[in-house]
Design a protein around this motif. Sequence first.
Motif, PDB file in Angstrom:
ATOM      1  N   PRO A 161       0.841  -1.213   0.000  1.00 21.61           N
ATOM      2  CA  PRO A 161       0.000   0.000   0.000  1.00 21.61           C
ATOM      3  C   PRO A 161       0.877   1.265   0.000  1.00 21.61           C
ATOM      4  CG  PRO A 161      -0.775  -1.561   1.647  1.00 21.61           C
ATOM      5  CD  PRO A 161       0.553  -2.070   1.172  1.00 21.61           C
ATOM      6  N   GLU A 162       0.546   2.190  -0.901  1.00 17.99           N
ATOM      7  CA  GLU A 162       1.339   3.417  -1.088  1.00 17.99           C
ATOM      8  C   GLU A 162       1.528   4.193   0.219  1.00 17.99           C
ATOM      9  OE1 GLU A 162       3.618   5.285  -3.899  1.00 17.99           O
ATOM     10  OE2 GLU A 162       2.176   3.719  -4.427  1.00 17.99           O
ATOM     11  N   SER A 163       0.429   4.329   0.990  1.00 15.82           N
ATOM     12  CA  SER A 163       0.475   5.132   2.218  1.00 15.82           C
ATOM     13  C   SER A 163       1.447   4.554   3.240  1.00 15.82           C
ATOM     14  CB  SER A 163      -0.926   5.241   2.828  1.00 15.82           C
ATOM     15  OG  SER A 163      -1.470   3.951   3.038  1.00 15.82           O
ATOM     16  N   ILE A 164       1.477   3.223   3.362  1.00 15.41           N
ATOM     17  CA  ILE A 164       2.377   2.573   4.328  1.00 15.41           C
ATOM     18  C   ILE A 164       3.828   2.643   3.834  1.00 15.41           C
ATOM     19  CG2 ILE A 164       2.987   0.367   5.424  1.00 15.41           C
ATOM     20  CD1 ILE A 164      -0.037  -0.291   5.378  1.00 15.41           C
ATOM     21  N   PHE A 165       4.035   2.380   2.542  1.00 24.10           N
ATOM     22  CA  PHE A 165       5.386   2.430   1.973  1.00 24.10           C
ATOM     23  C   PHE A 165       5.998   3.823   2.145  1.00 24.10           C
ATOM     24  CE2 PHE A 165       8.229   3.149  -1.748  1.00 24.10           C
ATOM     25  CZ  PHE A 165       9.229   2.265  -1.393  1.00 24.10           C
ATOM     26  N   ASN A 166       5.213   4.874   1.891  1.00 25.96           N
ATOM     27  CA  ASN A 166       5.710   6.253   1.998  1.00 25.96           C
ATOM     28  C   ASN A 166       6.142   6.613   3.419  1.00 25.96           C
ATOM     29  OD1 ASN A 166       5.295   6.649  -0.712  1.00 25.96           O
ATOM     30  ND2 ASN A 166       3.297   7.632  -0.468  1.00 25.96           N
ATOM     31  N   LEU A 167       5.532   5.961   4.419  1.00 29.43           N
ATOM     32  CA  LEU A 167       5.878   6.233   5.815  1.00 29.43           C
ATOM     33  C   LEU A 167       7.083   5.428   6.290  1.00 29.43           C
ATOM     34  CD1 LEU A 167       2.291   6.324   7.376  1.00 29.43           C
ATOM     35  CD2 LEU A 167       3.825   8.285   7.062  1.00 29.43           C
ATOM     36  N   SER A 168       7.398   4.353   5.563  1.00 26.15           N
ATOM     37  CA  SER A 168       8.497   3.473   5.986  1.00 26.15           C
ATOM     38  C   SER A 168       9.848   4.134   5.731  1.00 26.15           C
ATOM     39  CB  SER A 168       8.431   2.141   5.231  1.00 26.15           C
ATOM     40  OG  SER A 168       8.765   2.338   3.866  1.00 26.15           O
ATOM     41  N   GLN A 169      10.882   3.585   6.383  1.00 27.22           N
ATOM     42  CA  GLN A 169      12.241   4.110   6.204  1.00 27.22           C
ATOM     43  C   GLN A 169      12.694   3.980   4.752  1.00 27.22           C
ATOM     44  OE1 GLN A 169      15.021   2.446   9.007  1.00 27.22           O
ATOM     45  NE2 GLN A 169      16.769   3.526   8.165  1.00 27.22           N
ATOM     46  N   VAL A 170      12.400   2.817   4.144  1.00 28.76           N
ATOM     47  CA  VAL A 170      12.773   2.590   2.742  1.00 28.76           C
ATOM     48  C   VAL A 170      11.980   3.526   1.833  1.00 28.76           C
ATOM     49  CG1 VAL A 170      12.864   0.894   0.867  1.00 28.76           C
ATOM     50  CG2 VAL A 170      13.386   0.192   3.177  1.00 28.76           C
ATOM     51  N   GLY A 171      10.703   3.740   2.147  1.00 28.00           N
ATOM     52  CA  GLY A 171       9.863   4.633   1.354  1.00 28.00           C
ATOM     53  C   GLY A 171      10.386   6.058   1.359  1.00 28.00           C
ATOM     54  N   ARG A 172      10.852   6.516   2.530  1.00 30.21           N
ATOM     55  CA  ARG A 172      11.399   7.874   2.630  1.00 30.21           C
ATOM     56  C   ARG A 172      12.719   7.988   1.856  1.00 30.21           C
ATOM     57  NH1 ARG A 172       9.722   7.119   7.992  1.00 30.21           N
ATOM     58  NH2 ARG A 172      11.879   6.944   8.743  1.00 30.21           N
ATOM     59  N   ALA A 173      13.549   6.949   1.965  1.00 27.37           N
ATOM     60  CA  ALA A 173      14.815   6.923   1.202  1.00 27.37           C
ATOM     61  C   ALA A 173      14.525   6.902  -0.296  1.00 27.37           C
ATOM     62  CB  ALA A 173      15.634   5.696   1.598  1.00 27.37           C
ATOM     63  N   HIS A 174      13.485   6.149  -0.673  1.00 23.95           N
ATOM     64  CA  HIS A 174      13.059   6.047  -2.078  1.00 23.95           C
ATOM     65  C   HIS A 174      12.680   7.428  -2.616  1.00 23.95           C
ATOM     66  CE1 HIS A 174      11.474   3.962  -5.589  1.00 23.95           C
ATOM     67  NE2 HIS A 174      10.345   4.648  -5.476  1.00 23.95           N
ATOM     68  N   ARG A 175      11.928   8.189  -1.815  1.00 21.41           N
ATOM     69  CA  ARG A 175      11.493   9.530  -2.223  1.00 21.41           C
ATOM     70  C   ARG A 175      12.694  10.462  -2.409  1.00 21.41           C
ATOM     71  NH1 ARG A 175       8.426  11.449  -5.330  1.00 21.41           N
ATOM     72  NH2 ARG A 175       6.997   9.832  -4.640  1.00 21.41           N
ATOM     73  N   ARG A 176      13.655  10.402  -1.482  1.00 23.29           N
ATOM     74  CA  ARG A 176      14.852  11.257  -1.593  1.00 23.29           C
ATOM     75  C   ARG A 176      15.651  10.920  -2.851  1.00 23.29           C
ATOM     76  NH1 ARG A 176      15.109  10.202   4.017  1.00 23.29           N
ATOM     77  NH2 ARG A 176      16.700   8.585   3.715  1.00 23.29           N
ATOM     78  N   THR A 177      15.814   9.619  -3.105  1.00 28.23           N
ATOM     79  CA  THR A 177      16.553   9.177  -4.297  1.00 28.23           C
ATOM     80  C   THR A 177      15.835   9.606  -5.567  1.00 28.23           C
ATOM     81  OG1 THR A 177      17.302   7.249  -3.049  1.00 28.23           O
ATOM     82  CG2 THR A 177      17.605   7.162  -5.421  1.00 28.23           C
ATOM     83  N   LEU A 178      14.509   9.468  -5.561  1.00 23.36           N
ATOM     84  CA  LEU A 178      13.690   9.845  -6.715  1.00 23.36           C
ATOM     85  C   LEU A 178      13.799  11.341  -6.989  1.00 23.36           C
ATOM     86  CD1 LEU A 178      11.894   8.260  -8.629  1.00 23.36           C
ATOM     87  CD2 LEU A 178       9.950   8.726  -7.139  1.00 23.36           C
ATOM     88  N   ASN A 179      13.799  12.139  -5.940  1.00 27.73           N
ATOM     89  CA  ASN A 179      13.924  13.593  -6.089  1.00 27.73           C
ATOM     90  C   ASN A 179      15.260  13.970  -6.714  1.00 27.73           C
ATOM     91  OD1 ASN A 179      11.400  14.032  -4.998  1.00 27.73           O
ATOM     92  ND2 ASN A 179      12.146  14.466  -2.936  1.00 27.73           N
ATOM     93  N   PHE A 180      16.328  13.269  -6.291  1.00 24.63           N
ATOM     94  CA  PHE A 180      17.648  13.562  -6.850  1.00 24.63           C
ATOM     95  C   PHE A 180      17.710  13.179  -8.336  1.00 24.63           C
ATOM     96  CE2 PHE A 180      21.847  11.989  -8.100  1.00 24.63           C
ATOM     97  CZ  PHE A 180      22.567  13.171  -8.011  1.00 24.63           C
ATOM     98  N   ILE A 181      17.204  11.981  -8.660  1.00 25.62           N
ATOM     99  CA  ILE A 181      17.204  11.514 -10.053  1.00 25.62           C
ATOM    100  C   ILE A 181      16.418  12.479 -10.941  1.00 25.62           C
ATOM    101  CG2 ILE A 181      16.163   9.727 -11.541  1.00 25.62           C
ATOM    102  CD1 ILE A 181      17.200   7.651  -9.597  1.00 25.62           C
ATOM    103  N   THR A 182      15.269  12.925 -10.432  1.00 28.27           N
ATOM    104  CA  THR A 182      14.416  13.849 -11.185  1.00 28.27           C
ATOM    105  C   THR A 182      15.138  15.175 -11.445  1.00 28.27           C
ATOM    106  OG1 THR A 182      12.436  12.854 -10.224  1.00 28.27           O
ATOM    107  CG2 THR A 182      12.185  15.043 -11.169  1.00 28.27           C
TER     108      THR A 182
END
Length: 441
Positions: A161-182
Amino acid sequence: MSHKYKGVFELRLGNSQILLLAHPVYVEAVISSTKHNEKGYLYSFLRPWLNDGLLLSNGKKWYQRRKILTPAFHFKILRHFNSVLCDKSAKLAENLQSEVNRSKTNINSFISDFTINSICETAMGTVLDEESATVSQSYKKAIHELGTHLFYRALRIWLHPESIFNLSQVGRAHRRTLNFITSFRNCVVEQRRQNEYFGDLYTKTMNESGDEDFLINNKNRLAMLDLLLHAEKQGLIDSEGINEEVDTFMFEGHDTTATALQFAFMLLANNPNSQERILEEYSTILGSTNGRPTLSDLSEMKYLEACIKESLRLYPPVHFIERTSDSPLIIRDSERLAPKSITILLFDLHRRSDQFVEALEFRPERFLKEPTWHPFAYLPFSAGPRNCIGQKFAMMEMKLAITAVLSNYRLLPVTKPQDIVFVTDVILRTRDPIFVKFEKR
């Protein structure tokens, strides 16, 4: 289960019912039909990164994008990319010099560096070599990290589930990495857009005749991004669409090829006669010049191609295809199945003993004759409307890498096929590293 049920069976996971196929007749019914073209559930994890790029889009949007991108793999464009890939292959061979006579080498990092450098320069026109800026090195690392996050999530159902993944440690790291790539991709695209030579490069490339690369020493090398910017000027795609397709090229163009090459080198190390035969073919075609192979030279390397195809049969990097469907699956005009989710098990499909003689053995010679197997028993690049648009590019890249390495080194076996233990992943992965020994020729 694939063996037990002859390649057709159903699984119920929670409230989901999945039809799994490894029988060519059933696979043909899915792949050749336009009714089962929509990508399956697992691909949705890629959407935050790739959005509606060619891999994930459907219907009219997919058709329009495919039409825009098909010229990127015209032979004249591939001929142009050939010079980039020749340089990167030579660099791969040079980097392996440090491994000569070591007891074993984990080849993964060398190969993945080669493929990500290659796709970045051909897709975006940006160099990511060791000598380049720190931000470029960070981009390379971020692409690897993003893949790790995706696989980590896919294996843990509570993170789906998107909401749970976004709150997880990996989900937050994923968002930071995605922002850098973008931000890196946006910077490269904008810089390329401001230069405004992309239209001229594309036009000049398509108007050139002959087999030699006319811009071999020119810094302004054509990139796939130039074709997208050219299409933008014609009103065929917007800036959001360009971003989606550049990200899709980066995702699809490096990890799968790196995995394919890793298994190919392992198989060649275990088959010294095939190494010698590839080199013999290579020297016959190139003569004593030992120059840069052109696209027509590569097309003549039939035995090398057979070795790559056989490696892809035994170890398909994309080892399954997932589709969803609202239409019943019709087999031979009579039998009907009504699955919501369909998974094609390419790994098992490629190893069927009723389709391939000595199915578990490395026999490149089978690809030098007319196929004796069902047309849908071998699908390393998929088939039908949604086949891999970059398969010619991938074959060219693999041929150049293998010939560059074999010209300089003799591969000796360390990891053997029987040693390999696979782990569950989106790409075909092994539990342990694949090792090869390199000896200078």
